[in-house]
Design an enzyme around this catalytic site. Sequence first.
Site, PDB file in Angstrom:
ATOM      1  CB  THR A   1      13.267  -5.690 -25.965  1.00 50.79           C
ATOM      2  OG1 THR A   1      13.149  -6.221 -27.298  1.00 50.79           O
ATOM      3  CG2 THR A   1      14.039  -4.387 -26.011  1.00 50.79           C
ATOM      4  CB  SER A   2       9.838  -8.711 -23.516  1.00 48.99           C
ATOM      5  OG  SER A   2      10.149  -8.709 -22.154  1.00 48.99           O
TER       6      SER A   2
ATOM      7  CD  GLU B   1      23.059  -8.505 -20.644  1.00 52.66           C
ATOM      8  OE1 GLU B   1      23.255  -9.691 -20.937  1.00 52.66           O
ATOM      9  OE2 GLU B   1      23.487  -7.957 -19.608  1.00 52.66           O
TER      10      GLU B   1
ATOM     11  N   GLY C   1       0.827  -1.207   0.000  1.00 55.87           N
ATOM     12  CA  GLY C   1       0.000   0.000   0.000  1.00 55.87           C
ATOM     13  C   GLY C   1       0.859   1.253   0.000  1.00 55.87           C
TER      14      GLY C   1
END
Lengths: 266, 381
Positions: free
Chosen positions: B368-369, B366, B342
């Site tokens: 990207t997705s 190194e 929170g």
Amino acid sequence: MNMIVCVKQVPDPEAPPASFQVDAASGRMVIAPSVNPVISPFDEQAVEAALRLKDAHGGKITVLSLGKDAVPHVIKKPLAMGADELILLQDDALEGGDSWSTAFALAHAIKKIGQYDLIFCGRQAADWDAGQVGSGIAELLGVPSVTLARKVEVSDGKAVVERVVPDGYEVVEVSLPALITVSNELGEPRYPTLRGIMATKKIEPIVWTAADLGVEASQCGVAGRRTRLLKLFKPVKEGRCQLIQADSPAEAGEKLALKLREAKLL
Amino acid sequence: MNFELGEEHIALRRLVRDFAEKEVAPIAAEVDASGQFPEGVVTKLGELGLLGLPFPEEYGGGGADELSYAILLEELARVDCGLGLSVEAHISLGGSPLNRWGTPEQKRRWLIPLAQGRMMGSIGLTEPEAGSDLGGISTTAALDGDEWVINGNKCFITNAGAGSHGLVNVLTVTGQREDGRKEYSIIIVPRGTPGYEVSEPRQKLGLHSSDTRDLSFTDCRVPRENLLGERGAGYRQALAVLDEGRFGIAALGVGLSQACLELSLQYARERKQFGKPLFDFQVIQFKLADIAINVELARLITYKAAVLCQEGKPYTKEAAMAKVFASEVAVRAAEEGVQIHGGYGYMSECPLSRFYRDAKLLTIGEGTSEVQRMVIARHLP
């Protein structure tokens, strides 16, 4: 110089207190499975004391441990820190001992090792905190012992030991061979190195049984106990909070100090 | 199939966890706030032999396997992902190319000080105009007599200014191949070489304790023998380096997620609202269970990629899977961790807020997705 360090594997004393429960009926500790085994911290300091002497003078460090539940990556840590050899005393007959029977088995193992100038132990094990085994070994071997060391130096066949006392330390000279128990004031033990860990993987501990030590089963382990645990319980602690009222921080400090003196805490 | 770690792996995890909790945790918030590279801690890691962990002993390394390497990074990232990234870049990008393609002389000269932590390693791939499309780089190196003359710019280079000494493996264009395409080569450039300048540290969203700078080369001359491996092998080398770096980044993701899980679990058990601990609310239990599932799976694929690599088997697909999965898990674990905390989680003093900022780089650096998914798709049967 030949040094022997006695170490004990214990449940991690840094684990949360709730992980340690008492089974009053059996008089045993019940330890949560999440608690990792570690080398008793004072014993790690005993290893460190030996390593410092090895750094300064060279020599061989043999680590000795009693207990058949020893976990390889735990009990081999002193080797990864720089010790040379590990001897494990593993036998059902050696289990369940008290300070006396443990000292008896360790003393026989040390006799079997034969050559030694110094024996190091932690001041007490972090599980039962009895603090008896070190002096017991010295007694059984007939060598002098110095307890609670914070610094150890060796020259001319003698050790000079700074020994912790309540308000400082005293300096004791002792002839070798001798047994020294090490206190936490010695300082932090070194980390193992990666190279040490990799080399340790290839070292097989030497395992001795009661028969190897030449002791009768009736003399060691449970059978050899000279003490009996009458009652095991968790003391009930009550916490009470008292707030000090005052107009200024200085006045509050003074009142707090007076209260503490009243309670004989200062 | 055996999921047991070896004795040396458990001992190593104990060592790194101990070290990270005693030496790194007390300064993690401070170096995050100041952006100071923690040189003292890195020196100590070097003394313990951890900065040369996977390299051969004859070059100052520890001779440990890739699984040990993953464990090292995991345990560092569990406390400070910035330090974890510095070590990952130092080993995977700085030292590893030298270990794989360096001559014995190059290894003696550079791999030994890298392994001992007396020098920090880095790689220069990314340029202002070339990131995921590595082929688009324009930094050039031309032979002039017995020297390479390098010109061009690199950006976002981890460890470029870290520590007192360093080197960078620079990907350059060294000519044109017979088929008309560019010829790429990697050249070793020690810090301090005339014509090689590093910028001030870049300001980042997170990972403040890692050192990130831009490089510029202006008629920078290095001896001909600073070429790493064969001339023209640079592009292939760069891809191979990134393969190995992938499970390194994955391991950082695992460690960061593990930290988020542990901290959130502890908080959920202690924090009471509506008269009971947060943990007693099913909505919080589900969040924690989801983080736990994802951490476990991320760790499994990361270790699998590491084991395939150390066994000399193909691991490109698994490393890409580990990288994309563990990094995305890290982002989610940090986000949910902040949510569980929170308002406290949003405050700078809460480590969760640091992990939340740090996690994002893992889906970018190194590879990207998106690039990882391209790699995976290409390797589907």
